[in-house]
Every structure is written in C-alpha cells, then in structure tokens.
Scaffold this active site. Structure first.
Site, short mmCIF file in Angstrom:
data_model
loop_
_atom_site.label_atom_id
_atom_site.label_comp_id
_atom_site.label_asym_id
_atom_site.label_seq_id
_atom_site.Cartn_x
_atom_site.Cartn_y
_atom_site.Cartn_z
N THR A 101 -4.01 11.78 72.86
CA THR A 101 -3.02 12.22 71.87
C THR A 101 -3.71 12.47 70.54
O THR A 101 -4.52 11.67 70.09
CB THR A 101 -1.90 11.18 71.69
OG1 THR A 101 -1.16 11.06 72.91
CG2 THR A 101 -0.93 11.60 70.59
N PHE A 136 -3.46 12.71 66.64
CA PHE A 136 -2.66 12.23 65.51
C PHE A 136 -3.15 12.88 64.23
O PHE A 136 -4.36 13.07 64.03
CB PHE A 136 -2.79 10.71 65.38
CG PHE A 136 -2.04 9.93 66.43
CD1 PHE A 136 -0.74 9.49 66.20
CD2 PHE A 136 -2.63 9.64 67.64
CE1 PHE A 136 -0.06 8.77 67.16
CE2 PHE A 136 -1.96 8.92 68.62
CZ PHE A 136 -0.66 8.49 68.37
#
Length: 385
Positions: A290, A292
């Site tokens: 992921t 960020f």
C-alpha cells in the site's frame, strides 16, 4: 503536377522517391516556421502576452481547412495544423522557461522536509497500517494520534492541530483508494511532501483457542477483504464483514472474546490487542503493498524529490486528453500513474490525477507543466516528493 494525377504511371520506387523529396521540403518549411515561432516567443516575452491565443488558433484552423475540398482532407489538415501549432507553443514555452518565465508553481525548494518535533495524525486506531506507516516515516518519539476518518485527519492538519497526516492512496493488488483521491482536492492548502510504500500482510487473528474451522465471521476493511478473496472462496462457511479499519477489526475481536469471529489485520495489531495468529499472510498477492502519502501545510520539496503529482481537468471534446498528455511526450517526461475520477457537478465528465517522474526544479518538468496548465480547464500541483 495536378494532385489527382500525382503518381499515376509511376512505379512504387519512383513514388517513394517523390515522397522523399516532398518530405524534405516539408521538413525545411517546418524548420522555417519554427524560426518564426521562436521570434514570436521573444516578442511575447517583451510584451507580456500569453503564449496561447485561442481565438487566433481557431481562425488559423478555419483558414487552412478552406484550402482543401474533401471532408477527409479538411479533417486531416485541421489535425495536422493543430499539432503544428501545439509544437509551436511548446517551443515558445521552452524559450520562456529559459528566460525565467513560467506560471507560479506555488512550491518552494527546501534543504529538507522538517520532521523533528512534529505531530502526526492517522485514521483508525493503534495497529492500523496507517499507524505502522507513520511509525516508519517519522523519527522515534514523534507524537502520533488517531482520528475516526480520513477527512478528520486532513482537517487536523488544515486547522493546525497536526503537522502531517498519513493517507493511503493506492494498493498494488486492489487499486486506488478512490475516496482519498477525491479528498485531496478538498484541501487546497495541503500538499504531499513524502510517500511510503508499505508491504501489507494480512494475518488472520482471533482470541486464544480459536480455530479456523470454528470461525463464522471475519472482520476487516473492504480493501483487505478484497485482497484476501481467495481465502473466502476456500472457506465458504466464513462470512466477511466490513468495518472502518483493519485495526478496528482486531480491536473488536479482542473486545468480544468470541472464538467464532476473527480479524484480517497486521500482526502488529495482533500483538497490540493480544490476539493469536491463526494464519500468516492470508492475502493472495504476497507482494501486496500500500502506498501512503504524507500531507502537510507547507508546499515544499527538496532536490531529492523524484515524483510530482498533479490533478487536472480537460475540455470535454475529442482529443483533449491526448493533446494535454502530449506535453509529457514532447519533454521526455515519464508518466507513471494516471487515475480518472468523476466530476460530481459534471455528469459523465472526469478529472485526472497523474504522477510523473522528476521534481519541480527540473526544466523539462516545468516546460511540460507550463504547456499543460494553459490547455486544461483546471490544474493543480498536489505535491513534489
């Protein structure tokens, strides 16, 4: 020679020879035209006149269309001269950039991004992946606190209650966090100053003594559930239940002390909420990552920045996006992400979020953005990091 008679009775080799002659003539005329365009740029620098004169361009396109007769030729000539004028503008923008003239990018270069003694906010509860991303992005001892929603997190920064917010924007296996793309535009005073790619491994967590065969529900964030779809296909008796956050799921399972429920969350959350790992790395993509973003109030970047993020809207007409993205091709700028999102007030029209390689101190980036921002209806630099 009459155009309709051209090539008749000639061999393929003879025709190709003639085309080569014409191409040399066209190239010579192109170079001559660009020399005049360069002089136009110098005149506009002195006068302060804008590069793009939309009225003049439309008049010119209408004029060249009138030189030909067939519908095919009219369309082709219009396209040809549209591209020639686009290249002319890019030449002029380059000359202006060399002379220190470009649009106000709104960002300042700094020696480093300040991180010492700062307050950082994230969404969820301790143990959330955003919490882990914050821990890995800031020095040990940084003051971290959490809020309920991603909007709450950005509100905290916008209102000066936090210096930075940690925001997930896309996942390698499940795609964009679309709501957060939209959220970025609601905070024009904030900018992306940093990013972190966090490897994500969802563990199956439950209370001590629980067993996979006895589970009936598994709680997690919708994206985490999607990333573990294979697990639910092979365990059809288990129902996935969406909650606000993966760590919230772990906290909920810990509070209920029910052996028939479990959470998909980080092993860090499992340790924090005293849960047992029933299965490691449940997600089907073992390289699951992921991305960020770190957002702050200062619109700054450093020499080490390698990426620039922008958002733009084009005119709603054929070829608009193609022409805008041509600024990247012409300036040898590599686009590494393009995401479209609906414009709520314009049904079935879209805005675009884009990442490119390079920072705002690079002339080719400025040239590309300089040309782009004059050709779109809305334009914003989201960050350079």
């Amino acid at each position: 020679m009459d155009a309709k008679a051209a090539g008749k009775g000639m061999s393929l080799l003879e025709i190709r020879d003639q085309l080569d002659v014409i191409d040399r003539q066209l190239t010579s005329l192109y170079q001559e035209r660009m020399e005049y365009c360069a002089e136009v740029a110098n005149i506009k620098i002195k006068s302060g006149k804008q590069v793009l004169d939309a009225k003049r361009e439309q008049e010119k396109l209408a004029a060249v269309e009138s030189f030909v007769e067939s519908d095919f030729d009219k369309k082709a000539v219009r396209e040809l001269f549209s591209q020639i004028m686009t290249i002319s503008r890019r030449l002029q923008f380059g000359i202006m950039t060399e002379n220190g003239l470009s649009f106000d990018i709104g960002f300042q270069k700094t020696s480093c991004i300040p991180v010492e003694g700062k307050k950082v906010v994230y969404q969820g509860v301790p143990g959330a992946y955003a919490h882990i991303a914050a821990l890995r992005s800031f020095p040990e001892g940084t003051e971290l606190f959490h809020v309920k929603t991603w909007k709450d997190a950005l509100d905290e920064v916008a209102e000066g209650k936090a210096d930075y917010a940690v925001l997930p924007i896309e996942n390698s296996s499940h795609g964009a966090v679309t709501d957060n793309f939209d959220l970025l535009l609601r905070y024009p005073t904030l900018a992306i100053v940093q990013e972190i790619d966090l490897p994500v491994q969802h563990a199956l967590l439950s209370v001590e003594g629980a067993d996979i065969k006895g589970l009936r529900e598994v709680y997690s964030h919708p994206q985490a559930i999607g990333q573990c779809q294979h697990f639910f296909e092979t365990h059809p008796y288990i129902t996935p239940v969406s909650v606000l956050n993966t760590a919230v799921a772990a906290e909920l399972v810990s509070e209920r002390q029910d052996k028939t429920i479990a959470a998909l969350s980080s092993e860090e959350a499992g340790r924090l909420y005293h849960l047992s790992v029933l299965e490691h790395a449940v997600n089907q993509e073992k390289t699951n990552t992921t991305r960020f973003l770190i957002l702050g109030r200062e619109k700054i970047y450093t020499d080490e920045a390698t990426k620039t993020s922008i958002c733009f809207e084009t005119q709603h007409k054929p070829g608009a996006l193609y022409n805008v993205l041509g600024n990247f091709i012409f300036n040898d700028v590599n686009m590494i992400m393009l995401q479209s999102r609906p414009i709520p007030e314009k049904p079935f029209e879209y805005r675009f979020f884009c990442d490119i390689e390079g920072n705002l101190a690079t002339p080719k980036i400025i040239n590309a953005l300089n040309g782009m921002h004059t050709e779109v209806t809305e334009f914003r630099i989201l960050g350079c990091y």
